[in-house]
Motif scaffolding. Structure first.
Motif, PDB file in Angstrom:
ATOM      1  N   TYR A 257      -0.028  -1.683  -7.467  1.00 10.53           N
ATOM      2  CA  TYR A 257       1.038  -2.028  -6.526  1.00 10.53           C
ATOM      3  C   TYR A 257       2.375  -1.635  -7.131  1.00 10.53           C
ATOM      4  O   TYR A 257       2.522  -1.489  -8.345  1.00 10.53           O
TER       5      TYR A 257
ATOM      6  N   THR B 186      -2.773   2.915  -5.962  1.00  8.94           N
ATOM      7  CA  THR B 186      -2.028   2.427  -4.799  1.00  8.94           C
ATOM      8  C   THR B 186      -2.536   3.008  -3.489  1.00  8.94           C
ATOM      9  O   THR B 186      -2.270   2.457  -2.421  1.00  8.94           O
TER      10      THR B 186
ATOM     11  N   ARG C 163      -8.640  -1.566   3.451  1.00 13.02           N
ATOM     12  CA  ARG C 163      -8.479  -1.995   2.056  1.00 13.02           C
ATOM     13  C   ARG C 163      -9.603  -2.945   1.634  1.00 13.02           C
ATOM     14  O   ARG C 163     -10.120  -2.843   0.513  1.00 13.02           O
TER      15      ARG C 163
ATOM     16  N   HIS D  28       0.850  -1.188   0.000  1.00  9.04           N
ATOM     17  CA  HIS D  28       0.000   0.000   0.000  1.00  9.04           C
ATOM     18  C   HIS D  28       0.885   1.237   0.000  1.00  9.04           C
ATOM     19  O   HIS D  28       1.983   1.247   0.576  1.00  9.04           O
TER      20      HIS D  28
ATOM     21  N   GLY E 227      -5.880   3.613  -3.045  1.00  9.99           N
ATOM     22  CA  GLY E 227      -7.252   3.158  -2.870  1.00  9.99           C
ATOM     23  C   GLY E 227      -8.308   4.032  -3.501  1.00  9.99           C
ATOM     24  O   GLY E 227      -9.504   3.792  -3.299  1.00  9.99           O
TER      25      GLY E 227
ATOM     26  N   PHE F  22      -5.981  -3.483  -6.272  1.00 11.43           N
ATOM     27  CA  PHE F  22      -5.143  -2.304  -6.065  1.00 11.43           C
ATOM     28  C   PHE F  22      -3.973  -2.307  -7.045  1.00 11.43           C
ATOM     29  O   PHE F  22      -3.408  -3.364  -7.352  1.00 11.43           O
TER      30      PHE F  22
END
Length: 945
Positions: A563, A584, A358, A343, A586, A561
């Motif tokens: 990454y 990344t 998340r 994250h 959200g 997500f």
């Protein structure tokens, strides 16, 4: 029922008397420093001590009890040191181009040390040290004694340290972590990035992960088959009873049973079973994730000697080859997302609360299933999935049947098999060397049989990029990675008894808020399309194909997500993937809104693109609308552009000539307006806004709040093209953990921290003196010490010189690289109460810091070669005694140069950024403030209770 966060915090263990069983987090106050992967001298001398690995208790360098870590940073776990490193074009792009790995030996080894005490009252108990995950290649010492090595960065591991505990003083854990090698092709971080625990039990106790609750549902009733593994680490056989109590979601006891006269031989493990019935079972489901607790009491001679709590759920799962997936008898499409543990701001070191946050972000657009690609997850992720109602495909790291690989697989199954969220075990992913040959078939069958012996209640799967041979033939449930790479219909016809799912689909490449490609900045437009034609499908096409096939259990989007790493189709300077439905941080991308339109029922409508196109007036814009209603009418500045009927699982499209103003969409079902959305042309950036996901935090030093940062115009609209840099500061009992903005091309720091470099004072020489005076010929700079004794050279007792009144120790160190603003300090030892210290011939004073002495130095005082001299009374035992305690002289002098952390700051990307704040452990009021050069400031207040 307790809240999800409360359950996550207590783990149902709050009612166990710590005198019977305790499990304490060892997350606070670890000392940390970077070592070196190839130079032992720069690795704090580790591996240089005589008998270091030949004799027990000879841990050297930081593994020694005598080593001084006073100069090291203080950190809390979870900790990822890679996220603190700069980006570098020489780094591996698959790992996010961080300055770590083969090209950066100075950044690839990290040392952790922690002191702790154990009460004398714990003598006779078994004490274990448990690590949930360390990336990677970790070696652990306790009190200088080698415990073991764990190569995996993802498997939890445990050491029984009872025999090495000092009950009368301090104990020391030392961990060396080497992240030079890589396990995956994505960002994996570095360090002790999951929790560490100290567990204490009686010698007779329930084994680690020792319970397994299997449920069978029959109407309103459920039958529980319970297995319990009991360890007897005593010398003699033990006879005991087991009592099982089951508590329902409301906390009331619903069933109990006791078994008598059980026996386990000394230093053996026994496996025992029991049966229970729950008359009115509250099933675990996505909508009502009901959780039960099994409380297992181990009773010997009338006294409870162990208590073990197990959280579980009652539900049924079926993968049917013709009709797909069923939960509690109800047919359900898996609306899944693949995710790595990464994250913005924190790397892989996610606080527990961020795991929950998340999952909620994924649920917000309809995700009901999570694949832990491509490794065992952190336990707290599964705990959060249990509490929130999220299905999980729990994935093993690598296919194989070697003892190491099977051992890691067994740990995964035993640890996770009570989680109701886990619906299937994945034993491998895209094993290219196995996918097309008989060995792949054989290994898939062998691994699945092994899993079945550990857990007969769930099926297994293998995710494949090639089907028809090899692994796919041995798979119990076939996982197709990308429909364009398979003829799924032909495979289904050839293997009609094999259930199936799309374990990966999409791999679309989009940048949040970008609607025209800008490849120079590694930005790709956000319209849904095939990311890799011939290999994958668009999100929309992939979902339609799954919907058209009732036998397909569901689809897992690659990815939920974004990454770090895997920067397809770019290399450097891109630093993160663009596969995600959300970035990344959200923030939802437009493709997430497509999924929301087909995966959720609450009426919604979404428009893309934004409506800030100065200089493009009159140009035709591709306007798309996602909605789960029946029809949508589009308006530009109040003028209707027509109403269109939505085709199931599709989108609407208009070609609109750009004109500044307002583009709005009205969504209708049954002729009534049920949802509305708009995008407006904004004015210039005028102000910042902070929006925390919560403003009340627990004063436990762990709770977090995720704070959105937006740049707004005067009217309060988010400016979708804003890129202003925002600075952050805190007051009160909170700290910033990290920042991010979702830009796949941003090289701004996610996490700022002081950067330390270390240099040991060396070339030590000693001189015996009869008077304790600071004579220049003894302590001055440039003294010729060639005729002095080497204090590290061993001499037999008969060759030791007679003791004198005093001794001079002098060491040398070269000038370090010192930049403007760096802070310089020498950390030295307290060899005697009245010692005198000289640096370059000048008498200096020192302050006491964590058991050592610290001397702050000015850069102007440095010479090309510098000297540090001790003048002290000769201690009892003379030079050999103090040399033995010096850890090769490193304890006598360490020079630390500190580059102070930069201020917390981040540029917003297309109007958005994120800050993660955490409580520090004290109650009170705290404030996060955001400032920018030309914008109105903003603040968010928090109550820490």
């Amino acid at each position: 029922m307790q809240s999800g966060e409360a359950l996550l915090a207590t783990g149902f263990a709050d009612d166990i008397d710590p005198a019977i069983r305790s499990r304490e987090r060892l997350d606070q106050d670890w000392r940390f420093a970077l070592g070196h992967a190839t130079d032992a001298n720069k690795d704090f001398g580790h591996g240089l001590r005589a008998f270091f690995f030949a004799k027990a208790g000879y841990g050297d360098g930081p593994a020694s009890r005598e080593f001084s870590d006073a100069a090291w940073r203080l950190v809390n776990l979870p900790h990822d040191w890679a996220v603190e490193l700069p980006f570098d074009g020489r780094g591996n792009t698959n790992h996010g181009s961080k300055a770590i790995g083969r090209n950066f030996p100075e950044n690839s080894v990290g040392w952790y040390r922690k002191a702790f005490t154990v009460s004398p009252a714990d003598k006779g108990r078994r004490i274990s040290l448990e690590f949930d995950g360390v990336y990677r290649d970790s070696v652990v010492w306790v009190n200088g004694h080698y415990m073991g090595t764990e190569p995996s960065g993802y498997s939890g591991f445990r050491y029984d340290i009872t025999d090495y505990i000092n009950f009368d003083g301090e104990n020391l854990i030392a961990v060396r972590v080497d992240a030079t090698g890589e396990e995956g092709w994505f960002y994996e971080g570095a360090g002790i990035y999951r929790h560490v625990w100290l567990t204490k039990t009686a010698p007779l106790h329930v084994a680690q992960w020792g319970t397994f609750v299997k449920s069978t549902v029959n109407g309103a009733q459920a039958y529980l088959d319970i297995e319990v593994a009991v360890d007897n680490l005593a010398d003699a056989d033990q006879t005991f009873q087991l009592r099982h109590e089951v508590y329902g979601p409301d906390g009331r006891k619903v069933a109990e049973v006791e078994t008598q006269s059980l026996n386990v031989a000394g230093h053996k493990t026994g496996l025992f079973t029991a049966k229970l019935a729950v008359t009115t079972a509250a099933l675990w489901s996505l909508e009502t994730p009901n959780l039960y607790r099994l409380r297992t009491l181990l009773v010997k001679d009338g006294a409870v000697v162990d208590v073990y709590n197990t959280r579980f759920g009652i539900r049924t799962i079926v993968f049917d080859p013709d009709k797909g997936f069923f939960l509690n008898g109800k047919n359900l499409k898996l609306q899944g997302a693949n995710n790595h543990q990464d994250h913005a701001g924190v790397g892989v070191a996610l606080p527990d609360g961020l795991q929950t946050w998340r999952l909620n972000q994924l649920k917000s657009f309809g995700v009901n299933a999570y694949r832990t690609s491509h490794h065992p997850p952190t336990p707290e992720l599964l705990a959060a999935a249990d509490q929130l109602g999220m299905l999980v495909v729990d994935e093993h790291r690598m296919m194989g049947t070697s003892p190491e690989i099977k051992g890691q697989l067994e740990r995964l199954i035993r640890r996770d098999r009570n989680h109701p969220s886990v619906i299937i075990w994945s034993v491998g992913n895209e094993e290219w060397a196995l996918e097309g040959n008989p060995l792949g078939t054989h290994l898939a069958i062998e691994m699945q049989a092994f899993v079945k012996r550990l857990d007969p209640t769930r099926r297994t799967t293998v995710a494949t990029s090639y089907s028809g041979k090899g692994v796919s033939l041995g798979a119990d449930v076939i996982g197709f990675n990308y429909g364009a790479q398979h003829d799924v219909d032909a495979f289904h016809r050839a293997h009609p008894d094999k259930p199936a799912m799309m374990s990966e689909e999409g791999s679309t490449l989009t940048t949040r808020g970008i609607y025209f490609d800008d490849r120079a900045r590694s930005h790709l437009n956000a319209y849904d399309r095939q990311g890799r034609p011939g290999s994958s499908l668009s999100i929309e096409e992939g979902w339609r194909r799954v919907q058209e096939r009732p036998w397909m259990s569901g689809m897992f989007i690659w990815t939920g997500f974004d990454y770090r790493g895997e920067t397809t189709p770019f290399g450097w300077p891109a630093i993160s993937s663009q596969f995600g439905m959300i970035d990344t941080t959200g923030v939802l991308k437009d493709t997430a809104y497509y999924l929301k339109s087909v995966w959720t029922l609450e009426p919604m409508v979404h428009i893309l693109p934004h409506w800030n196109w100065a200089g493009r007036e009159g140009e035709t814009m591709d306007v798309r609308v996602y909605s789960n209603t029946e029809a949508v009418e589009l308006f530009l500045n109040g003028r209707s552009l027509g109403r269109k009927v939505i085709v199931k699982d599709s989108h609407l499209k208009w070609e609109v000539a750009y004109a500044p103003g307002k583009l709005s969409a009205r969504a209708y079902t049954g002729g009534k307006q049920v949802a509305r959305a708009e995008v407006v042309t904004t004015n210039v950036p005028a102000q910042t806004r902070l929006s925390p996901d919560k403003i009340t935090l627990r004063a436990d030093g762990e709770d977090v709040s995720v704070v959105w940062v937006n740049v707004l115009d005067k009217a309060g609209h988010i400016v979708p093209t804003a890129s202003d840099r925002v600075y952050f500061e805190t007051t009160g009992p909170i700290r910033i953990l990290g920042v991010g903005n979702g830009d796949p091309n941003s090289h701004e720091a996610d996490c700022v921290a002081d950067r330390h470099t270390y240099q040991n004072v060396g070339s030590w020489r000693s001189l015996a003196v009869d008077v304790i005076e600071g004579r220049p010929e003894w302590v001055g700079h440039g003294v010729d010490t060639s005729g002095w004794r080497d204090p590290m050279q061993w001499m037999p007792p008969e060759a030791q010189p007679p003791l004198t009144k005093g001794v001079v120790l002098q060491g040398r160190f070269d000038r370090s690289v010192i930049a403007a603003g760096d802070k310089i300090a020498l950390f030295i030892d307290q060899l005697s109460p009245d010692q005198k210290i000289y640096v370059n011939g000048d008498l200096v004073s020192a302050q006491s810091v964590d058991g050592a002495l610290k001397i702050e130095l000015a850069a102007a005082r440095f010479k090309d070669v510098n000297t540090l001299a001790y003048l002290l009374r000769t201690p009892e035992g003379g030079i050999p005694g103090i040399a033995d305690r010096s850890v090769g002289g490193s304890k006598w002098g360490t020079l630390r140069v500190t580059q102070s952390a930069a201020p917390w700051q981040r540029s917003v990307f297309n109007g958005w950024a994120q800050v993660i704040v955490q409580s520090t452990g004290a109650p009170g009021r705290a404030v996060l403030k955001a400032t920018a050069l030309t914008l109105k400031s903003s603040a968010a207040a928090f109550n820490i209770v």
